[in-house]
Scaffold this motif. Structure first.
Motif, mmCIF file in Angstrom:
data_model
loop_
_atom_site.group_PDB
_atom_site.id
_atom_site.type_symbol
_atom_site.label_atom_id
_atom_site.label_comp_id
_atom_site.label_asym_id
_atom_site.label_seq_id
_atom_site.Cartn_x
_atom_site.Cartn_y
_atom_site.Cartn_z
ATOM 1 N N TYR A 79 17.553 -55.417 -23.268
ATOM 2 C CA TYR A 79 17.714 -55.190 -22.011
ATOM 3 C C TYR A 79 19.180 -55.614 -21.396
ATOM 4 N N ILE A 80 19.595 -54.931 -20.439
ATOM 5 C CA ILE A 80 21.097 -55.407 -19.816
ATOM 6 C C ILE A 80 20.639 -56.004 -18.632
ATOM 7 N N TRP A 81 21.153 -57.257 -18.087
ATOM 8 C CA TRP A 81 20.760 -57.684 -16.852
ATOM 9 C C TRP A 81 22.031 -57.401 -16.044
ATOM 10 N N VAL A 82 21.761 -56.525 -15.163
ATOM 11 C CA VAL A 82 22.843 -56.062 -14.027
ATOM 12 C C VAL A 82 22.800 -56.504 -12.872
ATOM 13 N N THR A 83 24.208 -57.152 -12.298
ATOM 14 C CA THR A 83 24.044 -57.606 -11.040
ATOM 15 C C THR A 83 24.901 -56.871 -9.851
ATOM 16 N N LEU A 84 24.043 -56.389 -8.948
ATOM 17 C CA LEU A 84 24.857 -55.427 -7.958
ATOM 18 C C LEU A 84 25.668 -56.127 -7.173
ATOM 19 N N THR A 85 27.034 -55.660 -7.044
ATOM 20 C CA THR A 85 28.027 -56.604 -6.211
ATOM 21 C C THR A 85 28.162 -56.124 -4.760
ATOM 22 N N GLY A 97 11.378 -39.871 -9.345
ATOM 23 C CA GLY A 97 10.908 -40.257 -10.549
ATOM 24 C C GLY A 97 11.523 -41.133 -11.682
ATOM 25 N N ILE A 98 12.420 -42.356 -11.024
ATOM 26 C CA ILE A 98 12.717 -43.469 -11.939
ATOM 27 C C ILE A 98 11.933 -44.561 -11.777
ATOM 28 N N LEU A 99 11.497 -45.182 -12.825
ATOM 29 C CA LEU A 99 10.734 -46.707 -12.667
ATOM 30 C C LEU A 99 11.600 -47.632 -12.825
ATOM 31 N N LEU A 100 11.922 -48.747 -11.981
ATOM 32 C CA LEU A 100 12.731 -49.807 -12.110
ATOM 33 C C LEU A 100 11.939 -51.170 -12.419
ATOM 34 N N ASN A 101 12.582 -52.079 -13.047
ATOM 35 C CA ASN A 101 11.924 -53.328 -13.060
ATOM 36 C C ASN A 101 13.465 -54.349 -12.331
ATOM 37 N N VAL A 102 12.884 -54.856 -11.274
ATOM 38 C CA VAL A 102 13.835 -55.472 -10.172
ATOM 39 C C VAL A 102 13.853 -57.039 -10.530
ATOM 40 N N GLY A 103 14.846 -57.270 -10.063
ATOM 41 C CA GLY A 103 15.139 -58.852 -10.623
ATOM 42 C C GLY A 103 14.208 -59.819 -10.083
ATOM 43 N N THR A 104 13.618 -59.470 -8.728
ATOM 44 C CA THR A 104 12.761 -60.484 -8.178
ATOM 45 C C THR A 104 11.403 -60.615 -8.738
ATOM 46 N N GLY A 127 14.800 -65.542 -6.337
ATOM 47 C CA GLY A 127 16.368 -65.368 -5.753
ATOM 48 C C GLY A 127 17.124 -64.163 -6.504
ATOM 49 N N ALA A 128 16.747 -63.674 -7.185
ATOM 50 C CA ALA A 128 17.301 -62.735 -8.083
ATOM 51 C C ALA A 128 17.331 -61.474 -7.338
ATOM 52 N N SER A 129 17.882 -61.375 -6.089
ATOM 53 C CA SER A 129 17.820 -60.224 -5.130
ATOM 54 C C SER A 129 18.789 -59.286 -5.188
ATOM 55 N N ARG A 130 19.728 -59.194 -6.233
ATOM 56 C CA ARG A 130 20.720 -58.191 -6.339
ATOM 57 C C ARG A 130 20.866 -57.774 -8.010
ATOM 58 N N GLN A 131 19.825 -58.455 -8.654
ATOM 59 C CA GLN A 131 19.611 -57.947 -10.093
ATOM 60 C C GLN A 131 18.533 -56.875 -10.591
ATOM 61 N N LEU A 132 18.863 -56.356 -11.706
ATOM 62 C CA LEU A 132 17.956 -55.231 -12.328
ATOM 63 C C LEU A 132 17.963 -55.540 -13.610
ATOM 64 N N ARG A 133 16.759 -55.396 -14.485
ATOM 65 C CA ARG A 133 16.503 -55.601 -15.649
ATOM 66 C C ARG A 133 16.395 -53.954 -16.201
ATOM 67 N N LEU A 134 17.358 -53.764 -16.891
ATOM 68 C CA LEU A 134 17.731 -52.051 -17.424
ATOM 69 C C LEU A 134 17.630 -52.335 -18.929
ATOM 70 N N SER A 135 16.630 -51.508 -19.488
ATOM 71 C CA SER A 135 15.936 -51.476 -20.938
ATOM 72 C C SER A 135 16.597 -50.119 -21.378
ATOM 73 N N TYR A 136 17.404 -50.370 -22.530
ATOM 74 C CA TYR A 136 17.675 -48.993 -23.289
ATOM 75 C C TYR A 136 16.766 -48.767 -24.406
#
Length: 496
Positions: A430-436, A452-459, A464-473
């Motif tokens: 994982y890469i834990w991304v914070t949107l600015t 067509g894109i499935l995301l795992n959002v931080g919440t 409280g992780a309302s600006r984060q995404l868990r991206l998986s490579y």
């Protein structure tokens, strides 16, 4: 209602589309697959899943409501209507039972009454859409099918089949296959964890380990401490057993051990759950100094540790510090491992390492639950570890994951440099991304899904992780990853 995604009206059929949909829904109701009170998806969702205009759905629904098959209101959506039948059983007074005039009970009446919590609605959507065709899974916590050792498994199946006198179709002993537990002890020893077969319980993946621990070792209404954010917030293994979760803040070195004494006293916590190596979802590796301090603090305040080692072998740049369990000399740490993240989710083999008394208790609960993990899977796991396949696979897997990680980091630098921040992971998935900027994760999830894109959002991992995404490579093919990362950057900027 996964059935909806598997059926669509036939555009070449002379029967009007709304009548095809009407007939389909009637068949589902009459067969008992759709029962009284079941809520249907919204008209918008149905239109998308059936591939028709919304007006077509409205026409079909209106006819079904008029026929009494469906009922709806502005606030509660559309549901399958009651059949109007009552329990008309007539019994003699001498039997002491009075006839009932209440509606018959359907299984549907019980779905909200079970002790196990349902998944979060967003998790249910993710679980369903992961199997939708052509969906790019950009947050999935598992290996791509292309990274699974399919060819090696074929060879292994062949070798095992040719050497077996009898096929292992019987139950294994309560702790699991002895030969597998011996092999696991050798594997753990290479990581600095000393264990005997009597200290190891074979389980059907790490999730079952958590369920057994919550059911067999913890009282209802007790509290456990854990990192915040954490994967455990997205599942209900502990909450369904009446156990509360209390978050411990993290920094770049892992969970903040200095906060444990205060939080233990404040929340009356009974144990600490931690995922110190390639933490899910942040990818953080707890530092050597922090691990030493954590063990000291937990020993001083009397706080047992549940260590999740699911990603421990997935180092990409350098080996991580030794597991907490490798430092344990007093039975302070209960350690959970699995083959799901590194070999095959479908094998369903994991393990718990702890003191004999604890392992025996958990084994007893497991025998009451499923009478042991698959004997065939345990045999496969033994030969996989014993025959040298595992080490060869891990070398190849690390090489492929490095390429994928570096590709995603390049894409982030190329397309996301002005909209997000992140840290380079040294292992895991994982890469834990914070949107600015300001961005609604719910809207982003929906718009990404439409693309067509499935995301795992931080919440999912911290409210409280309302600006984060868990991206998986680890899952999406690289070409799909490139498209999805560019498209997501566009969708984020549209909200900015």
């Amino acid at each position: 209602m996964n059935q909806l995604s598997q059926w669509r009206p036939d555009m070449n059929d002379p029967l009007p589309l709304y009548q095809q949909i009407e007939a389909y829904i009637i068949a589902k109701i009459k067969s008992g697959e759709w029962t009284q009170g079941m809520k249907l998806p919204s008209q918008r969702v149905l239109a998308k899943q059936f591939g028709v205009n919304r007006s077509t759905i409205v026409a079909a629904m209106d006819r079904l409501v008029s026929a009494g098959m469906l009922e709806g209101n502005s606030g509660g959506g559309t549901r399958v209507a009651g059949d109007g039948e009552v329990d008309d059983l007539t019994l003699h007074d001498s039997e002491g039972i009075q006839p009932s005039s209440s509606p018959r009970k359907h299984w549907n009446d019980y779905v909200e009454e079970g002790m196990h919590y349902p998944n979060l609605p967003l998790v249910q959507t993710i679980n369903r859409m992961e199997f939708a065709p052509h969906m790019i899974r950009l947050g999935t916590g598992e290996l791509s099918p292309s990274l699974l050792p399919e060819q090696s498994m074929r060879h292994l199946f062949s070798e095992i089949a040719s050497s077996l006198d009898t096929v292992p179709l019987s139950y294994e002993e309560p702790l699991g296959s002895l030969q597998l537990r011996r092999e696991l002890c050798l594997e753990l020893g290479r990581r600095g964890i000393n264990a005997s077969p009597s200290n190891v319980l074979v389980v059907s993946g790490a999730l079952q380990a958590f369920q057994l621990i919550s059911a067999g070792l913890l009282e209802r209404q007790s509290t456990i401490l854990l990192e915040k954010p954490s994967y455990l917030y997205s599942i209900h293994a502990f909450q369904s057993a009446g156990v509360r979760l209390a978050g411990v803040p993290m920094d770049a070195e892992g969970l903040q051990a200095s906060a444990l004494a205060r939080l233990k006293q404040l929340r009356q916590a009974v144990l600490l759950y931690t995922n110190p190596t390639y933490h899910n979802p942040t990818g953080i590796v707890m530092s050597e100094a922090r691990r030493t301090r954590l063990m000291q603090v937990c020993d001083q305040i009397g706080l047992p540790i549940l260590e999740d080692g699911a990603y421990e072998e997935l180092w990409l740049d350098h080996r991580p510090p030794a597991a907490l369990k490798a430092r344990d000399t007093s039975g302070q740490v209960l350690y959970v491992g699995t083959l799901s993240k590194i070999v095959s989710p479908g094998l369903r083999i994991g393990w718990i390492v702890g003191s004999e008394r604890v392992i025996e208790r958990l084994a007893d609960i497991k025998m009451q639950t499923d009478y042991g993990s698959s004997s065939v899977s345990q045999l496969m796991a033994y030969h996989w570890l014993h025959s040298g396949y595992h080490q060869r696979h891990m070398e190849q897997l690390r090489e492929q994951l490095r390429i994928r990680r570096d590709t995603m980091l390049e894409l982030l630098q190329q397309d996301w440099h002005d909209i997000a921040t992140w840290q380079k992971p040294t292992g895991g998935f994982y890469i834990w991304v914070t949107l600015t900027g300001g961005c609604s994760l719910n809207k982003l999830f929906d718009r990404a899904l439409s693309a067509g894109i499935l995301l795992n959002v931080g919440t999912l991992y911290d409210r409280g992780a309302s600006r984060q995404l868990r991206l998986s490579y680890a899952y999406a093919p690289i070409e799909e990853m490139k498209f999805a990362m560019g498209k997501l950057a566009e969708l984020i900027r549209m909200q900015g």
